[in-house]
Design an enzyme around this catalytic site. Structure first.
Site, mmCIF file in Angstrom:
data_model
loop_
_atom_site.group_PDB
_atom_site.id
_atom_site.type_symbol
_atom_site.label_atom_id
_atom_site.label_comp_id
_atom_site.label_asym_id
_atom_site.label_seq_id
_atom_site.Cartn_x
_atom_site.Cartn_y
_atom_site.Cartn_z
ATOM 1 N N ASP A 87 0.872 -1.251 -0.020
ATOM 2 C CA ASP A 87 0.015 -0.093 0.008
ATOM 3 C C ASP A 87 0.805 0.951 0.049
ATOM 4 O O ASP A 87 1.861 1.241 -0.922
ATOM 5 C CB ASP A 87 -0.919 -0.070 1.299
ATOM 6 C CG ASP A 87 -2.055 0.713 1.241
ATOM 7 O OD1 ASP A 87 -1.795 1.999 1.456
ATOM 8 O OD2 ASP A 87 -3.106 0.295 1.010
ATOM 9 N N CYS A 136 -0.445 10.160 1.092
ATOM 10 C CA CYS A 136 -0.978 10.656 2.197
ATOM 11 C C CYS A 136 0.263 11.226 3.126
ATOM 12 O O CYS A 136 0.095 12.207 3.858
ATOM 13 C CB CYS A 136 -2.134 9.970 3.034
ATOM 14 S SG CYS A 136 -3.468 9.412 1.891
ATOM 15 N N ASP A 165 -5.117 6.626 -4.389
ATOM 16 C CA ASP A 165 -5.680 7.587 -3.207
ATOM 17 C C ASP A 165 -6.041 8.696 -3.635
ATOM 18 O O ASP A 165 -5.590 9.397 -4.598
ATOM 19 C CB ASP A 165 -4.450 7.354 -2.061
ATOM 20 C CG ASP A 165 -5.047 7.418 -0.814
ATOM 21 O OD1 ASP A 165 -6.272 7.374 -0.454
ATOM 22 O OD2 ASP A 165 -4.178 6.476 0.140
ATOM 23 N N TRP A 199 -12.530 7.901 -0.915
ATOM 24 C CA TRP A 199 -13.378 7.681 0.492
ATOM 25 C C TRP A 199 -14.623 8.174 0.354
ATOM 26 O O TRP A 199 -14.997 8.904 1.263
ATOM 27 C CB TRP A 199 -12.466 8.359 1.706
ATOM 28 C CG TRP A 199 -11.023 8.499 1.476
ATOM 29 C CD1 TRP A 199 -10.053 7.383 1.569
ATOM 30 C CD2 TRP A 199 -10.178 9.593 1.296
ATOM 31 N NE1 TRP A 199 -8.835 7.761 1.306
ATOM 32 C CE2 TRP A 199 -8.919 9.074 1.188
ATOM 33 C CE3 TRP A 199 -10.449 11.107 1.136
ATOM 34 C CZ2 TRP A 199 -7.830 9.933 0.868
ATOM 35 C CZ3 TRP A 199 -9.536 11.899 0.974
ATOM 36 C CH2 TRP A 199 -8.152 11.174 0.806
ATOM 37 N N ASP A 220 -11.519 5.682 6.012
ATOM 38 C CA ASP A 220 -10.544 4.344 6.534
ATOM 39 C C ASP A 220 -11.532 3.741 7.391
ATOM 40 O O ASP A 220 -11.878 4.153 8.484
ATOM 41 C CB ASP A 220 -9.328 4.680 7.172
ATOM 42 C CG ASP A 220 -8.446 4.987 5.779
ATOM 43 O OD1 ASP A 220 -8.826 5.078 4.558
ATOM 44 O OD2 ASP A 220 -7.215 5.345 6.036
#
Ligand code: GLA
Length: 520
Positions: A87, A136, A165, A199, A220
């Site tokens: 990840d 992030c 992301d 998200w 998350d």
């Protein structure tokens, strides 16, 4: 029951898909560019991702390789888990020329090397990046303004799955950004499952089916290393409302699983897994596969439950009724005409719950068998409905059918996703490399059909032995110069009970020709 859903129940998922596609089109002028023609993720992707358990540390080559080995030795691979990779694991940086370069301190074999290790074990390779300027934690570069070269790098490293992301994207338009990345992936020329991770920002369930294969619907599910049951239940509740957007090739993603992490008891693990299966959610395990209890392995590898998730019709179930603290989930017709029903007790004490046949789309007068997918027992025939007692935070997961037969849909397991052949010297040679593809579901499949258009040096023949099939790759070096040759083979198949197309099988063939007699 809303009118659209009633139509879907009676006329079938094909018609429902048209309605959903129509609704999506109405909200977005973008055509369904991605559709299902790439044959990718026609059932929800299954695999493992490190973030829930580990966060950024200690993600490195050693960890990923150990996890791949554990996935194989624990039986998860045999149960269909396929996509594995880092990840946000500080995998690469951008060099002075603007190109992505692997971080060789953490990944000494390079990112292509890690991909080969994974492919040679019959596992598929997942990588991670970000749509903004940085990831992030800001430890890795994002793809902004480098979309096309970065997607070419992921293709060259042989990724099969890419999570993108949404950090550090100030001022970017979510639809335009993810669409551009989709175009960049297409230009890179490698079939890659495209996992959008905004998200829920920009409501991807309204438009992302035209560009990607799955999209996160929520924030998350936990902080790294801290499984959080309450938070997971909120994630499930938000995802449940989006059932109409999911279908073959385009899935709602309520995040990686927390099954098997510290903090969840056996009933919660079972419930979590059942909810994700009922929601046709991607089943990306998030626990440490090197340290699983037998109960965690049993939960994650329950093929009867996985069959609900991997059902070829790809319908996402939803809550049809509440009975006190118990939720009755249904609306998930399966490939053989049976229905999945989940009774989930959110409460802290045992609950008795009942549902009548019409609650779950079955004619009132029908006599039906019920298969309990956790105890693996069948009861019936029942008339009118069913009443169950469910423990605290526990579930009863049932499959209801008019026949006492409960086939498991295809669960595909390959011996390898890479054939690597070498020829040395000047004489023309014929070389062969085989891989086998098994179906761990109930039925024998028709022979895999290899797509035409292979390079002239390669031919592929398919032979069948029950539920296992062998793909023999024959290479002829006649007329070829010294060098490295590469092809991606695609094979297609059809699920024999429902006639639904199955996810395409893709693998790499490498041929290296050296003219010095011993080769290198
Ligand atoms: C976001 C994603 C997570 C994980 C982290 C990495 O929070 O939602 O799944 O990828 O970034 O920083």
């Amino acid at each position: 029951m809303p009118l659209r859903r009633r139509i879907a129940v009676f006329l079938g998922i094909a018609f429902a898909s048209l309605l959903i596609a129509g609704a999506l089109r109405a909200q977005s002028p973008a055509p369904r560019a991605h559709d299902t023609a790439d044959g990718l993720a026609l059932t929800p992707p299954m695999g493992w991702y490190p973030w829930n358990e580990f966060g950024q540390e200690p993600q490195n080559e050693k960890l990923i390789k150990e996890i791949v080995d554990a996935l194989v030795s624990s039986g998860l691979k045999e149960a269909g888990y396929a996509y594995v990779g880092p990840d946000e694991g500080i995998c690469f940086f951008r060099d002075a020329s603007g190109k992505l370069s692997p971080n060789l301190e953490r990944y000494p074999g390079g990112l292509r090397g890690l991909g080969d290790y994974i492919h040679e074990r019959g596992v598929k390779y997942a990588l991670y990046t970000d749509a903004g300027t940085r990831t992030c934690s800001k430890a890795m570069p994002g793809t902004k303004d480098h979309e096309f070269e970065d997607m070419a790098a992921f293709a060259a490293w042989r990724a099969d799955y890419l999570k993108v992301d949404w950090c550090n994207t100030e001022g970017q338009d979510v639809v335009k950004t993810y669409t551009k990345l989709h175009e960049a992936l297409a230009a890179a020329g490698r079939p890659i499952v495209y996992s959008l991770c905004s998200w829920g920002v920009g409501k991807p369930w309204e438009w992302a089916a035209s560009v990607g294969h799955l999209w996160r619907t929520t924030g998350d599910i936990c902080e790294p290393g801290k499984a959080d049951w309450e938070r997971a239940m909120k994630v499930a509740a938000a995802n449940e409302k989006l059932s109409e957007a999911a279908g073959p090739g385009h899935w709602n993603d309520p995040d990686m699983m927390i099954v098997g992490m510290d903090g969840l008891n056996e009933a919660q693990n079972r419930s979590f897994f059942s909810l994700w299966c009922m929601m046709a959610a991607p089943l990306m395990a998030g626990n440490d596969l090197r340290k699983m209890t037998p109960s965690t392995v049993r939960t994650l590898t329950n093929l009867e439950a996985i069959g609900i998730d991997q059902d070829p019709l790809g319908i996402q179930g939803h809550i049809v009724r509440r009975d006190g603290k118990a939720e009755i989930w249904s609306g998930k017709r399966l490939f053989d005409g049976s229905q999945a029903v989940l009774v989930f007790n959110r409460g802290a004490t045992p609950a008795r719950a009942q549902f009548a046949w019409p609650d779950v789309g079955i004619a009132e007068s029908a006599a039906m068998y019920a298969r309990n997918l956790w105890t693996h027992q069948t009861s019936g025939p029942h008339r009118g409905g069913i009443s169950v007692v469910v423990g605290p935070s526990d579930v009863v997961l049932l499959r209801i059918s008019k026949d006492d037969v409960f086939p498991v849909p295809p669960i595909i397991v390959a011996s390898s996703y890479r054939v690597s052949l070498r020829a040395a010297g000047h004489a023309a040679q014929k070389l062969t490399g085989v891989l086998t593809v098994k179906n761990n579901g109930s039925e024998e499949l028709p022979p895999w059909r290899v797509r035409p258009g292979l390079p002239s040096w390669l031919s592929v023949a398919v032979t069948k032995d029950g539920k296992s099939q062998t793909l023999t790759n024959t290479v002829s070096t006649a007329g070829l110069r010294e060098g490295h040759y590469h092809a991606i083979v695609r094979a297609d198949n059809t699920e024999p009970i429902s006639s639904m197309p199955m996810s395409a099988l893709y693998y790499d063939v490498d041929l290296e020709i050296s003219r010095s007699p011993g080769g290198k």
